[in-house]
Design an enzyme around this catalytic site. Structure first.
Site, PDB file in Angstrom:
ATOM      1  CB  ILE A 177      -0.997   0.021   1.180  1.00  0.00           C
ATOM      2  CG1 ILE A 177      -0.274  -0.092   2.529  1.00  0.00           C
ATOM      3  CG2 ILE A 177      -2.018  -1.075   1.040  1.00  0.00           C
ATOM      4  CD1 ILE A 177      -1.228  -0.037   3.719  1.00  0.00           C
ATOM      5  CG  ASP A 178       0.114   4.243  -2.825  1.00  0.00           C
ATOM      6  OD1 ASP A 178       0.806   3.402  -3.415  1.00  0.00           O
ATOM      7  OD2 ASP A 178      -0.880   4.801  -3.337  1.00  0.00           O
TER       8      ASP A 178
END
Length: 313
Positions: free
Chosen positions: A143-144
């Site tokens: 995930i970012d």
């Protein structure tokens, strides 16, 4: 040089594009990021062969041309153990599930070798599968940096293989919570639009006809006039998928510095949280399902929106 480091790419519809520009795009995928200067170095050192005796960065590509690129073995790398707080939601001998805070990078990368979630896990003495590579041990999805929430990492090679297979088959459950700009009138919907690198900006992704298939489902949880609170479910897991898809349909995420408007809600990074993660245990096949509430910064925004009714007008 091993065979699995060789990539063969074919020009489709980029007639007249410079070779170095086209190769930089063609070699990108969800796991590999390569810069134009790196491609130029490969060309200068003979690691790229094609339809001409000598290929140059300035050559113009023609549809149907085939190029072979040999990617040299990376330098040896060992993840540094660091004392970084890690919120472990679940752990056994095969997997570890963590709740990543906003602002923390998942794994080391070029120019960012320390201070990541993986460094923190190694610092806790957790051994991760090496199948993801030296900089990505145990990492089967990401995930970012500025997205918070749940992700699973593999501790064993068996877990890495079987979790990766579940991601390929889209059998993993991933539900996100997001605050977006705009009053989204449809209660539910599906965004089916392919995503690839933005040819105008290498740091961005974009909906592109030549991109990879990407499907996102959304459901409205609450409306606040100029903002909408959503639950999103991913079928695929392309880079920046939710951020790109929501901007594409005209409802960018609040706080998104790349795909959103400059004037937005007070939050550092996009208002996006990976709230639910479900998968089959790689050893026992038991169904594991985890849910974590949105972090304090998003709860604060929701409180502001509820109190104001139409915050930011």
């Amino acid at each position: 040089m091993t065979e699995d480091k060789k990539q063969i790419v074919t020009v489709q519809d980029d007639d007249g594009t410079r070779l170095d520009v086209w190769l930089t795009e063609a070699l990108q995928d969800d796991d590999v990021e390569i810069s134009r200067s790196q491609v130029q170095t490969l060309l200068q050192n003979g690691f790229v062969t094609g339809p001409r005796d000598r290929v140059k960065a300035s050559d113009k590509v023609v549809p149907g041309e085939v190029y072979t690129v040999v990617l040299p073995e990376p330098e040896p790398f060992e993840v540094a153990a660091e004392d970084i707080p890690v919120d472990i939601v679940y752990e056994d001998e095969h997997v570890v599930v963590v709740n990543k805070p906003r602002g923390l990078v998942v794994h080391p990368g070029a120019g960012n070798l320390t201070g990541t979630l993986v460094n923190g896990l190694v610092g806790k003495g957790i051994r991760l599968s090496r199948l993801g590579g030296a900089m990505r041990p145990g990492v089967v999805h990401r995930i970012d940096k500025d997205t918070s929430g749940l992700l699973v990492l593999a501790k064993t090679d068996l877990a890495y293989h079987r979790l990766s297979e579940q991601f390929r088959e889209h059998s993993i459950t991933r539900l996100y919570r997001a605050i977006v700009h705009g009053n989204l009138q449809h209660d539910t919907g599906i965004i089916d639009a392919p995503i690839g690198r933005d040819p105008q900006n290498r740091q961005r992704m974009a909906v592109r006809e030549a991109g990879k298939s990407a499907v996102s489902h959304f459901r409205v949880l609450e409306r606040f006039g100029k903002y909408t609170y959503l639950e999103l479910r991913l079928e695929t897991g392309r880079t920046h998928q939710i951020r790109v898809h929501m901007a594409y349909i005209g409802f960018p995420l609040a706080g998104d510095p790349v795909y959103g408007p400059r004037h937005t809600l007070p939050i550092k990074g996009q208002a996006l949280h990976a709230a639910t993660l479900g998968f089959a245990h790689p050893d026992t096949a038991e169904s594991l399902f985890f849910t974590i509430e949105v972090p304090e910064d998003m709860r604060r925004l929701l409180g502001l929106l509820e109190a104001a009714g139409n915050f930011g007008t």
